[in-house]
Design an enzyme around this catalytic site. Structure first.
Site, PDB file in Angstrom:
ATOM      1  N   LEU A   3      27.000  41.294 -28.244  1.00 14.28           N
ATOM      2  CA  LEU A   3      25.921  40.942 -29.169  1.00 14.28           C
ATOM      3  C   LEU A   3      24.898  40.256 -28.263  1.00 14.28           C
ATOM      4  O   LEU A   3      25.114  39.135 -27.829  1.00 14.28           O
ATOM      5  CB  LEU A   3      26.393  40.005 -30.281  1.00 14.28           C
ATOM      6  CG  LEU A   3      27.358  40.614 -31.283  1.00 14.28           C
ATOM      7  CD1 LEU A   3      27.747  39.594 -32.345  1.00 14.28           C
ATOM      8  CD2 LEU A   3      26.761  41.854 -31.934  1.00 14.28           C
ATOM      9  N   PRO A   4      23.805  40.939 -27.934  1.00 11.98           N
ATOM     10  CA  PRO A   4      22.964  40.569 -26.800  1.00 11.98           C
ATOM     11  C   PRO A   4      22.117  39.312 -26.969  1.00 11.98           C
ATOM     12  O   PRO A   4      20.885  39.371 -27.036  1.00 11.98           O
ATOM     13  CB  PRO A   4      22.104  41.814 -26.604  1.00 11.98           C
ATOM     14  CG  PRO A   4      21.995  42.387 -27.974  1.00 11.98           C
ATOM     15  CD  PRO A   4      23.317  42.131 -28.624  1.00 11.98           C
ATOM     16  N   CYS A   5      22.771  38.162 -26.978  1.00 13.27           N
ATOM     17  CA  CYS A   5      22.048  36.898 -27.079  1.00 13.27           C
ATOM     18  C   CYS A   5      21.163  36.663 -25.854  1.00 13.27           C
ATOM     19  O   CYS A   5      20.192  35.916 -25.931  1.00 13.27           O
ATOM     20  CB  CYS A   5      23.019  35.738 -27.295  1.00 13.27           C
ATOM     21  SG  CYS A   5      24.360  35.647 -26.115  1.00 13.27           S
ATOM     22  N   HIS A   6      21.474  37.323 -24.736  1.00 16.08           N
ATOM     23  CA  HIS A   6      20.643  37.183 -23.537  1.00 16.08           C
ATOM     24  C   HIS A   6      19.264  37.806 -23.744  1.00 16.08           C
ATOM     25  O   HIS A   6      18.331  37.502 -23.002  1.00 16.08           O
ATOM     26  CB  HIS A   6      21.344  37.807 -22.319  1.00 16.08           C
ATOM     27  CG  HIS A   6      21.590  39.274 -22.432  1.00 16.08           C
ATOM     28  ND1 HIS A   6      22.663  39.790 -23.146  1.00 16.08           N
ATOM     29  CD2 HIS A   6      20.908  40.342 -21.933  1.00 16.08           C
ATOM     30  CE1 HIS A   6      22.622  41.110 -23.066  1.00 16.08           C
ATOM     31  NE2 HIS A   6      21.580  41.473 -22.348  1.00 16.08           N
TER      32      HIS A   6
END
Length: 164
Positions: A117-120
């Site tokens: 889950l691409p929090c970056h």
């Protein structure tokens, strides 16, 4: 079930039950005995493909334990495409709570599925913002996804995503 994997941003700890992934997090060391299963093996394979530049989306089943608000934010994270970014403000607006930027940032920081889950891909309105795995790891992931950024001015406008 538990499995570790080396990655370009450090040691990752993958946890799962018999059917769903429970978490992906950065680990300082291998502190527990590994007990991989099909779910952790599948996650490891997909992450290896991502780091090799061969995968831009993940097809895994997650067990999302969190508050309703956190799950709402995490769900929106999954909509941010590979190689694109949004601001915390855009993410807050996308969940219908445009004044909740701090709460959104907190939920992003609590994301149990690092990279998947691409929090970056969430940045501050000015600059790169933070990342639970550290700013250097975020920069490595940006480079991997070919997201152009500078230390002073943040991410180039052409990489911003607008939620439908």
């Amino acid at each position: 079930m538990l499995q570790y994997m080396e990655s370009p941003i450090g040691l990752l700890r993958l946890t799962a039950d018999q059917r769903k992934l429970r978490g992906v997090e950065l680990a300082e060391a291998r502190t527990e005995e590994e007990r991989p299963n099909f779910v952790t093996e599948q996650a490891k394979t997909q992450l290896e493909e991502y780091f090799a530049g061969k995968r831009t989306e993940f097809t895994l089943f997650f067990l999302c334990n969190g508050t309703e608000f956190q799950r709402l934010v995490w769900s929106k994270l999954s909509e941010i495409p590979y190689g694109r970014v949004v601001t915390y403000g855009q993410l807050a607006a996308a969940i219908g709570q445009p004044t909740a930027c701090r709460a959104v940032a907190n939920a992003v920081g609590q994301n149990p599925y690092l990279i998947l889950l691409p929090c970056h891909r969430v940045v501050a309105s000015e600059g790169l913002g933070g990342f639970s795995a550290g700013l250097e790891a975020k920069k490595k992931l940006f480079r991997l996804e070919h997201i152009e950024f500078s230390e002073n001015s943040g991410v180039s406008e052409k990489f911003f995503f607008t939620f439908p």
